[in-house]
Design a protein around this motif. Sequence first.
Motif, mmCIF file in Angstrom:
data_model
loop_
_atom_site.group_PDB
_atom_site.id
_atom_site.type_symbol
_atom_site.label_atom_id
_atom_site.label_comp_id
_atom_site.label_asym_id
_atom_site.label_seq_id
_atom_site.Cartn_x
_atom_site.Cartn_y
_atom_site.Cartn_z
ATOM 1 N N ILE A 223 0.876 -1.175 0.000
ATOM 2 C CA ILE A 223 0.000 0.000 0.000
ATOM 3 C C ILE A 223 0.907 1.216 0.000
ATOM 4 C CG2 ILE A 223 -1.675 1.273 1.373
ATOM 5 C CD1 ILE A 223 -3.000 -1.306 2.047
ATOM 6 N N SER A 224 0.982 1.870 -1.158
ATOM 7 C CA SER A 224 2.001 2.907 -1.315
ATOM 8 C C SER A 224 1.535 3.970 -2.305
ATOM 9 C CB SER A 224 3.295 2.279 -1.839
ATOM 10 O OG SER A 224 3.072 1.762 -3.130
ATOM 11 N N ARG A 225 2.287 5.055 -2.348
ATOM 12 C CA ARG A 225 2.003 6.123 -3.308
ATOM 13 C C ARG A 225 2.059 5.587 -4.733
ATOM 14 N NH1 ARG A 225 6.091 10.560 -0.642
ATOM 15 N NH2 ARG A 225 4.603 11.585 0.742
ATOM 16 N N LEU A 226 3.042 4.705 -5.002
ATOM 17 C CA LEU A 226 3.185 4.178 -6.356
ATOM 18 C C LEU A 226 1.959 3.357 -6.746
ATOM 19 C CD1 LEU A 226 4.954 3.979 -8.823
ATOM 20 C CD2 LEU A 226 6.054 1.974 -7.833
ATOM 21 N N ALA A 227 1.506 2.496 -5.842
ATOM 22 C CA ALA A 227 0.306 1.709 -6.127
ATOM 23 C C ALA A 227 -0.877 2.640 -6.369
ATOM 24 C CB ALA A 227 0.016 0.758 -4.973
ATOM 25 N N GLY A 228 -0.955 3.720 -5.575
ATOM 26 C CA GLY A 228 -2.031 4.693 -5.760
ATOM 27 C C GLY A 228 -1.949 5.365 -7.111
ATOM 28 N N ALA A 229 -0.734 5.784 -7.478
ATOM 29 C CA ALA A 229 -0.564 6.486 -8.749
ATOM 30 C C ALA A 229 -0.914 5.573 -9.922
ATOM 31 C CB ALA A 229 0.867 6.997 -8.885
ATOM 32 N N LEU A 230 -0.497 4.304 -9.837
ATOM 33 C CA LEU A 230 -0.798 3.377 -10.931
ATOM 34 C C LEU A 230 -2.300 3.128 -11.044
ATOM 35 C CD1 LEU A 230 2.161 0.862 -10.497
ATOM 36 C CD2 LEU A 230 1.844 2.565 -12.295
ATOM 37 N N THR A 231 -2.970 3.088 -9.898
ATOM 38 C CA THR A 231 -4.426 2.932 -9.931
ATOM 39 C C THR A 231 -5.078 4.157 -10.555
ATOM 40 O OG1 THR A 231 -4.229 1.662 -7.897
ATOM 41 C CG2 THR A 231 -6.434 2.366 -8.527
ATOM 42 N N LEU A 232 -4.589 5.335 -10.173
ATOM 43 C CA LEU A 232 -5.122 6.560 -10.776
ATOM 44 C C LEU A 232 -4.846 6.596 -12.276
ATOM 45 C CD1 LEU A 232 -4.241 9.260 -8.094
ATOM 46 C CD2 LEU A 232 -6.488 8.361 -8.701
ATOM 47 N N LEU A 233 -3.714 5.998 -12.680
ATOM 48 C CA LEU A 233 -3.392 5.910 -14.103
ATOM 49 C C LEU A 233 -4.480 5.129 -14.832
ATOM 50 C CD1 LEU A 233 -1.155 6.184 -16.366
ATOM 51 C CD2 LEU A 233 -0.429 3.917 -15.664
ATOM 52 N N CYS A 234 -4.841 3.956 -14.291
ATOM 53 C CA CYS A 234 -5.895 3.145 -14.909
ATOM 54 C C CYS A 234 -7.202 3.924 -14.956
ATOM 55 C CB CYS A 234 -6.127 1.854 -14.119
ATOM 56 S SG CYS A 234 -4.697 0.798 -14.076
ATOM 57 N N LEU A 235 -7.455 4.648 -13.874
ATOM 58 C CA LEU A 235 -8.717 5.370 -13.777
ATOM 59 C C LEU A 235 -8.803 6.497 -14.810
ATOM 60 C CD1 LEU A 235 -11.265 5.519 -11.998
ATOM 61 C CD2 LEU A 235 -10.086 7.226 -10.615
ATOM 62 N N ASN A 236 -7.676 7.159 -15.061
ATOM 63 C CA ASN A 236 -7.711 8.345 -15.908
ATOM 64 C C ASN A 236 -7.282 8.105 -17.353
ATOM 65 O OD1 ASN A 236 -8.393 10.893 -14.267
ATOM 66 N ND2 ASN A 236 -7.093 9.664 -12.930
ATOM 67 N N PHE A 237 -6.669 6.945 -17.620
ATOM 68 C CA PHE A 237 -6.188 6.676 -18.973
ATOM 69 C C PHE A 237 -7.277 6.818 -20.041
ATOM 70 C CE2 PHE A 237 -5.441 3.675 -22.436
ATOM 71 C CZ PHE A 237 -4.288 4.209 -22.967
ATOM 72 N N PRO A 238 -8.473 6.236 -19.827
ATOM 73 C CA PRO A 238 -9.477 6.344 -20.887
ATOM 74 C C PRO A 238 -9.817 7.792 -21.225
ATOM 75 C CG PRO A 238 -10.158 4.736 -19.245
ATOM 76 C CD PRO A 238 -8.964 5.453 -18.685
ATOM 77 N N GLN A 239 -9.997 8.604 -20.183
ATOM 78 C CA GLN A 239 -10.369 9.993 -20.447
ATOM 79 C C GLN A 239 -9.218 10.744 -21.124
ATOM 80 O OE1 GLN A 239 -10.888 12.667 -17.190
ATOM 81 N NE2 GLN A 239 -12.301 13.978 -18.319
ATOM 82 N N ALA A 240 -8.002 10.507 -20.636
ATOM 83 C CA ALA A 240 -6.853 11.180 -21.238
ATOM 84 C C ALA A 240 -6.719 10.779 -22.705
ATOM 85 C CB ALA A 240 -5.577 10.840 -20.472
ATOM 86 N N LEU A 241 -6.883 9.496 -22.976
ATOM 87 C CA LEU A 241 -6.784 9.015 -24.359
ATOM 88 C C LEU A 241 -7.810 9.717 -25.236
ATOM 89 C CD1 LEU A 241 -5.445 6.888 -26.247
ATOM 90 C CD2 LEU A 241 -7.385 5.408 -25.726
ATOM 91 N N ARG A 242 -9.045 9.785 -24.743
ATOM 92 C CA ARG A 242 -10.102 10.398 -25.540
ATOM 93 C C ARG A 242 -9.798 11.881 -25.772
ATOM 94 N NH1 ARG A 242 -14.828 10.646 -22.627
ATOM 95 N NH2 ARG A 242 -14.532 8.472 -22.077
ATOM 96 N N LEU A 243 -9.383 12.585 -24.725
ATOM 97 C CA LEU A 243 -9.099 14.015 -24.862
ATOM 98 C C LEU A 243 -7.936 14.255 -25.828
ATOM 99 C CD1 LEU A 243 -9.487 15.125 -21.146
ATOM 100 C CD2 LEU A 243 -10.969 15.769 -23.042
ATOM 101 N N PHE A 244 -6.890 13.426 -25.725
ATOM 102 C CA PHE A 244 -5.727 13.632 -26.594
ATOM 103 C C PHE A 244 -6.056 13.276 -28.041
ATOM 104 C CE2 PHE A 244 -2.661 13.022 -22.793
ATOM 105 C CZ PHE A 244 -2.964 14.310 -22.393
ATOM 106 N N GLU A 245 -6.844 12.225 -28.216
ATOM 107 C CA GLU A 245 -7.248 11.892 -29.591
ATOM 108 C C GLU A 245 -8.086 13.015 -30.190
ATOM 109 O OE1 GLU A 245 -7.727 7.513 -30.956
ATOM 110 O OE2 GLU A 245 -8.658 7.652 -29.002
ATOM 111 N N ALA A 246 -8.971 13.589 -29.347
ATOM 112 C CA ALA A 246 -9.788 14.700 -29.835
ATOM 113 C C ALA A 246 -8.894 15.879 -30.205
ATOM 114 C CB ALA A 246 -10.809 15.109 -28.779
#
Lengths: 311, 317
Positions: free
Chosen positions: A152-175
């Motif tokens: 349970i660490s900052r890195l695990a948190g950041a990687l989870t946030l990565l999964c959470l935000n990747f779809p939106q970031a992908l869509r915004l960048f593609e747009a």
Amino acid sequence: MSMQQMTQPASSQAGIERAQQQAQVVRRLHTNNTIAIGVLWAITVIVTVLFIAIIVYLLIQGAPALLSLGFYGTGATGIAAELFNTFYILILTEVILFPISLGAAIYLFEYAHQGPLVTIIHFAAETLAGVPSIVLGLFGFAAFAVYGGFGISRLAGALTLLCLNFPQALRLFEAALESVPGDLREGSLALGASKWHAIRTVVLPSALPGLVTGLILTAGKITGEAAALLFTMGLFNPANVFTLNPLIASDTLTTRLYFLKGPGAGSSSLSFSQESILAAGIAAVLILILLIINISARSIGRLIERRLTAA
Amino acid sequence: METGINRPQKHQGSGAPLTGAQVGDANPPSGERMNEPVQQAQSASPAEQVGGADPRKNLKPDAQTKIDIQHLNFFYGSKQALTDVSLPIREHQVTALIGPSGCGKSTFLRTLNRMNDLIPNTRTEGEAIFEGENIYSKSTDVVLLRQRIGMVFQRPNPFPKSIFDNIAYGLRIQHTSGKQLHEIVEQSLVDAALWDEVKDRLNTSALGLSGGQQQRLCIARALAVKPDVLLMDEPASALDPIATLKIEELITELSANYTIVIVTHNMQQAARVSQYTGFFLSREEYKGRLIEYGPTVEIFEHSKRKETEDYVSGRFG
Ligand SMILES: Nc1ncnc2c1ncn2[C@@H]1O[C@H](COP(=O)(O)OP(=O)(O)OP(=O)(O)O)[C@@H](O)[C@H]1O
Ligand SMILES: [Mg+2]
């Protein structure tokens, strides 16, 4: 239709009737338009007032904490550690998120053959975007904290946030890439540029306003996220929290707020009213940070756009 | 196959003496007509225009073939857009491509610098010999090809960069820098008749230029890399008559040093600027055929095909 009728001579009886009929139709059009404007205006005003009221309410509630010095310290009623952690996790996540999602967006939009594979990837990303963050938090705990060995660490948190935000970031960048006119790509290639050169020198600079907007919008989402961090980053800070070590557990403004009014209520050395003041203060700080992020998203995006197109 | 295409040998025989005689006859009235206002010039019939314009003076019946296109077929997916197109592009001459909308002019032009490669599922058959090599061959280096065969698009497409950086764009790809870069940028702007208008604002954004200036900027940008051939797809269609005339004058000047292929919907423009003309037509039975090719004068005044005559005289739908 109406123009035709207007040009017909209205001298005959039929002509007069038609003119009256037409006047009636036009009057009804105007009435409907007025009603529509009124309804839309009312909705807009109500919603706007509601939003402003919420923000003002939270700020007023938070004022006692915001105005006390201890609030910015490291004591029991201070949020210095949480502020540090919030920005730490924001930057750590974006440092991973931005290049990965921009790279994926460039590949998917500029290079990949627009076939079933791309469709499947988009479908998967959209599905991932719909997964509740608490569920992703559970996944992150299993995948990164346990299986990945990060605990349970900052890195695990950041990687989870990565999964959470990747779809939106992908869509915004593609747009953002999609908003660059094809003319510009062709113009570059027609001058003998390779595809990558065209992307680097023409497409990305033109897409910059959209890219910055995407970056900052995901930053807002990361800052405001709590559920995904509960299982992956923990709720407590170690003794030395002001370090860049990514492998320590820590809380953020949002998870502290959750703990304070949730499972931790009444368990700390603080009185009930102290707890309430602190919670309201954290809420106000979060609102302020998100406000700043959103306003800067707009103004920085616009600024860059003006820079690029300035006469 | 028998589309009435004039292969070079044919019209060199029949065309040369004819045009030679007519240049002398038609010249005196031409001076007068050129001085008339633009509107009147445009209302004149194409045939008269040919008589009134200069380009036949520049007609070189013995011009070398720069690109030799043979039996070109082109497909968008399963849809054929060009059928058995064969014609020569003559060196240092202006070749105009005319024909009704959707007949394949742009498609043809874009095969010459392989721009259609960018559209998925397209297929090219046949050959276009340029400096001894087939443009359509798989082994062609398209980056090099596009440095040799430049293109100006229908809508001006300046990059959102400064005027200077726009012109320098192609040069920097080729690693030109320093003093040489500045010299070529200036020369290209001079050649494109834009230097005087922009010399004091080279570092401002190119998007602040007017449409006509932007188009000349795009021409300058294409010239800067010193291509052998310049492809222009309706370069003046978004411009007013004055800006159009400027571009036309420019094309005429450039033809001394460049081989130019221009697509145009404007008959008068084709007559004013080109020495050779190709007429395309698309029908249910034959998609995107070259109906007739020859010296512009012949196409406009003595076309051998009824379709061509109908089209250039405006009798076509
Ligand atoms: N990207 C594409 N995909 C599929 N079909 C296309 C594409 N581009 C053009 N076509 C088709 O190919 C045919 C020729 O088009 P093209 O653009 O070459 O015509 P054109 O002669 O340049 O017409 P215009 O004078 O209107 O510019 C048309 O039937 C058009 O619909
Ligand atoms: Mg076209």
